[in-house]
Design a protein around this motif. Structure first.
Motif, PDB file in Angstrom:
ATOM      1  N   MET A  14      73.697  22.679  71.856  1.00  0.00           N
ATOM      2  CA  MET A  14      73.500  21.315  71.350  1.00  0.00           C
ATOM      3  C   MET A  14      72.370  20.631  72.108  1.00  0.00           C
ATOM      4  SD  MET A  14      77.466  20.032  71.279  1.00  0.00           S
ATOM      5  CE  MET A  14      78.815  21.165  70.862  1.00  0.00           C
ATOM      6  N   PRO A  15      71.423  19.990  71.379  1.00  0.00           N
ATOM      7  CA  PRO A  15      70.457  19.127  72.057  1.00  0.00           C
ATOM      8  C   PRO A  15      71.100  17.764  72.309  1.00  0.00           C
ATOM      9  CG  PRO A  15      70.014  19.122  69.712  1.00  0.00           C
ATOM     10  CD  PRO A  15      71.198  20.049  69.931  1.00  0.00           C
ATOM     11  N   CYS A  16      70.657  17.091  73.356  1.00  0.00           N
ATOM     12  CA  CYS A  16      71.298  15.829  73.692  1.00  0.00           C
ATOM     13  C   CYS A  16      70.299  14.848  74.283  1.00  0.00           C
ATOM     14  CB  CYS A  16      72.441  16.072  74.685  1.00  0.00           C
ATOM     15  SG  CYS A  16      73.239  14.557  75.255  1.00  0.00           S
ATOM     16  N   LEU A  17      70.331  13.626  73.770  1.00  0.00           N
ATOM     17  CA  LEU A  17      69.609  12.509  74.374  1.00  0.00           C
ATOM     18  C   LEU A  17      70.415  11.234  74.114  1.00  0.00           C
ATOM     19  CD1 LEU A  17      67.210  11.258  75.816  1.00  0.00           C
ATOM     20  CD2 LEU A  17      65.986  11.163  73.620  1.00  0.00           C
ATOM     21  N   HIS A  85      74.414  32.540  77.355  1.00  0.00           N
ATOM     22  CA  HIS A  85      74.871  33.885  77.734  1.00  0.00           C
ATOM     23  C   HIS A  85      75.404  34.675  76.543  1.00  0.00           C
ATOM     24  CE1 HIS A  85      75.661  32.327  82.091  1.00  0.00           C
ATOM     25  NE2 HIS A  85      74.381  32.469  81.821  1.00  0.00           N
ATOM     26  N   GLY A  86      75.498  34.064  75.384  1.00  0.00           N
ATOM     27  CA  GLY A  86      76.123  34.716  74.249  1.00  0.00           C
ATOM     28  C   GLY A  86      75.222  35.694  73.518  1.00  0.00           C
ATOM     29  N   LYS A  87      75.852  36.634  72.838  1.00  0.00           N
ATOM     30  CA  LYS A  87      75.118  37.551  71.965  1.00  0.00           C
ATOM     31  C   LYS A  87      74.566  36.798  70.774  1.00  0.00           C
ATOM     32  CE  LYS A  87      75.767  41.765  69.182  1.00  0.00           C
ATOM     33  NZ  LYS A  87      76.744  42.799  68.738  1.00  0.00           N
ATOM     34  N   TYR A  88      75.316  35.770  70.327  1.00  0.00           N
ATOM     35  CA  TYR A  88      74.891  34.926  69.214  1.00  0.00           C
ATOM     36  C   TYR A  88      74.831  33.482  69.686  1.00  0.00           C
ATOM     37  CZ  TYR A  88      76.727  39.028  66.706  1.00  0.00           C
ATOM     38  OH  TYR A  88      76.996  40.299  66.289  1.00  0.00           O
ATOM     39  N   CYS A  89      73.950  32.719  69.046  1.00  0.00           N
ATOM     40  CA  CYS A  89      73.862  31.284  69.298  1.00  0.00           C
ATOM     41  C   CYS A  89      74.066  30.542  67.980  1.00  0.00           C
ATOM     42  CB  CYS A  89      72.501  30.894  69.873  1.00  0.00           C
ATOM     43  SG  CYS A  89      72.188  31.503  71.541  1.00  0.00           S
ATOM     44  N   ILE A  90      74.821  29.469  68.027  1.00  0.00           N
ATOM     45  CA  ILE A  90      74.948  28.568  66.885  1.00  0.00           C
ATOM     46  C   ILE A  90      74.538  27.183  67.372  1.00  0.00           C
ATOM     47  CG2 ILE A  90      76.476  27.524  65.182  1.00  0.00           C
ATOM     48  CD1 ILE A  90      78.212  30.024  65.343  1.00  0.00           C
ATOM     49  N   MET A  91      73.532  26.613  66.724  1.00  0.00           N
ATOM     50  CA  MET A  91      73.013  25.326  67.153  1.00  0.00           C
ATOM     51  C   MET A  91      73.322  24.256  66.104  1.00  0.00           C
ATOM     52  SD  MET A  91      68.910  25.761  66.431  1.00  0.00           S
ATOM     53  CE  MET A  91      68.489  24.238  65.556  1.00  0.00           C
ATOM     54  N   ALA A  92      73.547  23.043  66.581  1.00  0.00           N
ATOM     55  CA  ALA A  92      73.724  21.883  65.705  1.00  0.00           C
ATOM     56  C   ALA A  92      73.604  20.643  66.576  1.00  0.00           C
ATOM     57  CB  ALA A  92      75.065  21.924  64.979  1.00  0.00           C
ATOM     58  N   ASP A  93      73.400  19.507  65.937  1.00  0.00           N
ATOM     59  CA  ASP A  93      73.232  18.265  66.683  1.00  0.00           C
ATOM     60  C   ASP A  93      74.546  17.850  67.345  1.00  0.00           C
ATOM     61  OD1 ASP A  93      70.685  18.333  65.703  1.00  0.00           O
ATOM     62  OD2 ASP A  93      71.026  16.825  64.145  1.00  0.00           O
ATOM     63  N   THR A 120      73.077  25.050  54.731  1.00  0.00           N
ATOM     64  CA  THR A 120      72.333  24.316  53.705  1.00  0.00           C
ATOM     65  C   THR A 120      73.167  23.143  53.220  1.00  0.00           C
ATOM     66  OG1 THR A 120      71.368  24.410  51.476  1.00  0.00           O
ATOM     67  CG2 THR A 120      73.081  26.035  51.975  1.00  0.00           C
ATOM     68  N   ARG A 121      72.649  21.952  53.453  1.00  0.00           N
ATOM     69  CA  ARG A 121      73.327  20.730  53.007  1.00  0.00           C
ATOM     70  C   ARG A 121      73.058  20.483  51.527  1.00  0.00           C
ATOM     71  NH1 ARG A 121      70.071  17.416  57.381  1.00  0.00           N
ATOM     72  NH2 ARG A 121      68.522  18.753  56.369  1.00  0.00           N
ATOM     73  N   LEU A 122      71.859  20.898  51.071  1.00  0.00           N
ATOM     74  CA  LEU A 122      71.464  20.631  49.690  1.00  0.00           C
ATOM     75  C   LEU A 122      72.279  21.454  48.698  1.00  0.00           C
ATOM     76  CD1 LEU A 122      67.585  20.364  50.097  1.00  0.00           C
ATOM     77  CD2 LEU A 122      69.322  18.566  50.228  1.00  0.00           C
ATOM     78  N   LYS A 123      72.818  22.598  49.125  1.00  0.00           N
ATOM     79  CA  LYS A 123      73.715  23.385  48.277  1.00  0.00           C
ATOM     80  C   LYS A 123      75.177  23.167  48.637  1.00  0.00           C
ATOM     81  CE  LYS A 123      70.518  27.176  47.150  1.00  0.00           C
ATOM     82  NZ  LYS A 123      70.299  28.639  47.219  1.00  0.00           N
ATOM     83  N   GLY A 124      75.402  22.347  49.664  1.00  0.00           N
ATOM     84  CA  GLY A 124      76.756  22.020  50.073  1.00  0.00           C
ATOM     85  C   GLY A 124      77.103  20.606  49.654  1.00  0.00           C
ATOM     86  N   THR A 125      77.581  19.821  50.623  1.00  0.00           N
ATOM     87  CA  THR A 125      78.015  18.455  50.330  1.00  0.00           C
ATOM     88  C   THR A 125      77.366  17.494  51.310  1.00  0.00           C
ATOM     89  OG1 THR A 125      80.159  19.284  49.571  1.00  0.00           O
ATOM     90  CG2 THR A 125      80.004  16.931  50.088  1.00  0.00           C
ATOM     91  N   ILE A 126      76.780  16.436  50.766  1.00  0.00           N
ATOM     92  CA  ILE A 126      76.215  15.367  51.592  1.00  0.00           C
ATOM     93  C   ILE A 126      77.055  14.119  51.330  1.00  0.00           C
ATOM     94  CG2 ILE A 126      74.183  13.956  52.093  1.00  0.00           C
ATOM     95  CD1 ILE A 126      72.451  16.268  51.094  1.00  0.00           C
ATOM     96  N   ALA A 158      65.260  23.413  54.631  1.00  0.00           N
ATOM     97  CA  ALA A 158      64.474  23.807  55.804  1.00  0.00           C
ATOM     98  C   ALA A 158      64.877  23.057  57.062  1.00  0.00           C
ATOM     99  CB  ALA A 158      62.989  23.587  55.524  1.00  0.00           C
ATOM    100  N   TYR A 159      65.310  21.807  56.901  1.00  0.00           N
ATOM    101  CA  TYR A 159      65.572  20.985  58.080  1.00  0.00           C
ATOM    102  C   TYR A 159      67.050  20.893  58.443  1.00  0.00           C
ATOM    103  CZ  TYR A 159      61.512  18.967  60.297  1.00  0.00           C
ATOM    104  OH  TYR A 159      60.405  18.789  61.080  1.00  0.00           O
ATOM    105  N   CYS A 160      67.869  21.756  57.869  1.00  0.00           N
ATOM    106  CA  CYS A 160      69.270  21.748  58.275  1.00  0.00           C
ATOM    107  C   CYS A 160      69.361  22.141  59.751  1.00  0.00           C
ATOM    108  CB  CYS A 160      70.089  22.717  57.423  1.00  0.00           C
ATOM    109  SG  CYS A 160      71.850  22.713  57.851  1.00  0.00           S
ATOM    110  N   GLY A 161      69.991  21.285  60.545  1.00  0.00           N
ATOM    111  CA  GLY A 161      70.039  21.525  61.988  1.00  0.00           C
ATOM    112  C   GLY A 161      71.144  22.463  62.418  1.00  0.00           C
ATOM    113  N   MET A 162      72.043  22.843  61.499  1.00  0.00           N
ATOM    114  CA  MET A 162      73.127  23.759  61.860  1.00  0.00           C
ATOM    115  C   MET A 162      72.766  25.152  61.384  1.00  0.00           C
ATOM    116  SD  MET A 162      77.227  23.362  61.244  1.00  0.00           S
ATOM    117  CE  MET A 162      78.363  24.211  62.342  1.00  0.00           C
TER     118      MET A 162
END
Length: 413
Positions: A14-17, A85-93, A120-126, A158-162
């Protein structure tokens, strides 16, 4: 760079500010999801200089916090990913707009062997008020469409952060962007390297912050468009340059021997001047495109293209000089012949204005070919030095093979 810990499978990044209002909920959801799925995971926070209680909250919940002084969304994420340290990374805000309790589908796709799993939010639910209309109906579709036109990534948002990705795939991407365009660069690099990419529909929630978001629509939109153009020299240089050059050559060929009338329209010397301008401008743009692609090859960017790479393998400075010099001489001979005719007519009416325009344009193009060849030649020298530095000396290789052969002979009974 830290290498992945084989005991940890997934790193939630997670990025944080200044996210004290929401970061605690995000961390708790991620850890609860790991526990429910039986996945050994960790939470890594890339902190970009928070001045509130974000860092204290994150540490109190067991997350690792990686400080990053360089400002930007991409800078914070890269710091956290490199420290993961993980084999996989999952990023989101960390603003609670993405559901950190819904990591299961991402982990499943990563386990199936996908390198990049896009939400993808555009094919999911906003949900209502979760995304500004400017972003939902114009900005995101426009930038996603432009990216797919240039790079054929197939990504709908393109800009989905997850999103999730393997750490090995991330290390191959060599991402450079520090701002919001980091998200776009990741998709471009993954597509250019022919990684396996898939999408998962997700739900976007209104964020839980009371302050405005860090995203600046027009600033970050321009930075994204700029990145797309940087990585697509064919669309920035080659296509418009070729169109201008060919249109200019067509006008010159049509008007070489004098004015013409087509479909009732008179085409005279003014159209010829425009054609000369188009050909000179088009060649200049094509030259800049060649320089950009040569620079890309020299810096190991994935944007030069196979055709240009083959041309650079064929190209030599001497060939460019010969071609340019031939064009200069052809133009000079044509202008000299016109001058001789003019002198023979006692310096009367020139009568060959159109031919003078064309011959002089050929001379100018010839000089551009010569000097452009010198510039490309410098890139060739630099690339040759890099290739030589990457290959061990042949004499050393032969000595190694000789020693190996002798050793093999001694080991044989």
């Amino acid at each position: 760079m830290l290498f992945p810990d084989t005991e940890i499978e997934v790193s939630a990044v997670m990025p944080c500010l200044n996210e004290e209002e929401t970061i605690g909920r995000c961390i708790e959801k991620a850890l609860a999801c790991f526990a429910a799925l039986g996945v050994k995971g960790e939470v890594v926070i890339g902190d970009n200089g928070s001045t509130d209680r974000s860092v204290l909250i994150a540490k109190s919940l067991g997350a690792r916090v990686i400080p990053e002084n360089r400002k930007g969304y991409g800078s914070a994420l890269k710091a956290a990913i490199y420290a993961s340290h993980g084999k996989y990374c999952i990023m989101a805000d960390s603003d609670d707009s993405y559901d950190w309790s819904g990591l299961g589908p991402f982990i499943e796709k990563l386990r199936e062997g996908y390198d990049l799993v896009m939400g993808t939010r555009l094919k999911g639910t906003i949900l209502p008020s979760a995304m500004p209309p400017l972003h939902q109906y114009f900005g995101n579709p426009f930038l996603s469409g432009t990216m797919n036109l240039f790079f054929r990534t197939g990504a709908s948002d393109a800009y989905c952060g997850m999103r999730g990705f393997s750490r090995a795939a991330f290390d191959r991407m060599h991402l450079q962007a520090d701002g919001m365009e980091f998200a776009i660069e990741m998709i471009i690099k993954a597509s250019n390297k022919q990684m396996r990419i898939t999408e998962i529909p997700i739900t976007l929630h209104p964020d839980g912050r009371s302050r405005p978001p860090h995203l600046r629509s027009f600033r970050d939109g321009w930075r994204t468009l700029r990145l797309l153009l940087f990585y697509a020299p064919d669309y920035l240089y080659v296509i418009p340059g070729s169109a201008l050059f060919l249109l200019g050559v067509l006008f010159q060929a049509l008007l070489l021997f004098g004015p013409v009338t087509l479909w009732g329209q008179y085409f005279g010397v003014h159209w010829l001047a425009l054609g000369c301008l188009f050909s000179l401008l088009g060649f200049q743009v094509l030259s800049l495109g060649a320089f950009a692609k040569a620079f890309a090859m020299n810096e190991s960017f994935e944007m030069s293209g196979r055709i240009f790479s083959n041309l650079m393998n064929w190209f030599t400075l001497e060939a460019g000089i010969v071609i340019g010099a031939a064009m200069i001489w052809i133009g000079l001979l044509a202008d000299s012949a016109i001058l001789a005719t003019w002198l023979a007519r006692d310096r009367g009416n020139l009568g060959s204005t159109h031919a003078v325009f064309v011959a002089t344009t050929v001379i100018a193009l010839g000089f551009q070919v010569v000097f452009s060849s010198f510039f490309l030649g410098m890139f060739r020298i630099s690339m040759s030095k890099k290739e030589a530095a990457e290959k061990p000396p042949q004499r050393h290789l032969s000595l190694v093979r000789s020693v190996e052969t002798k050793a093999d002979g001694q080991d044989t009974p």
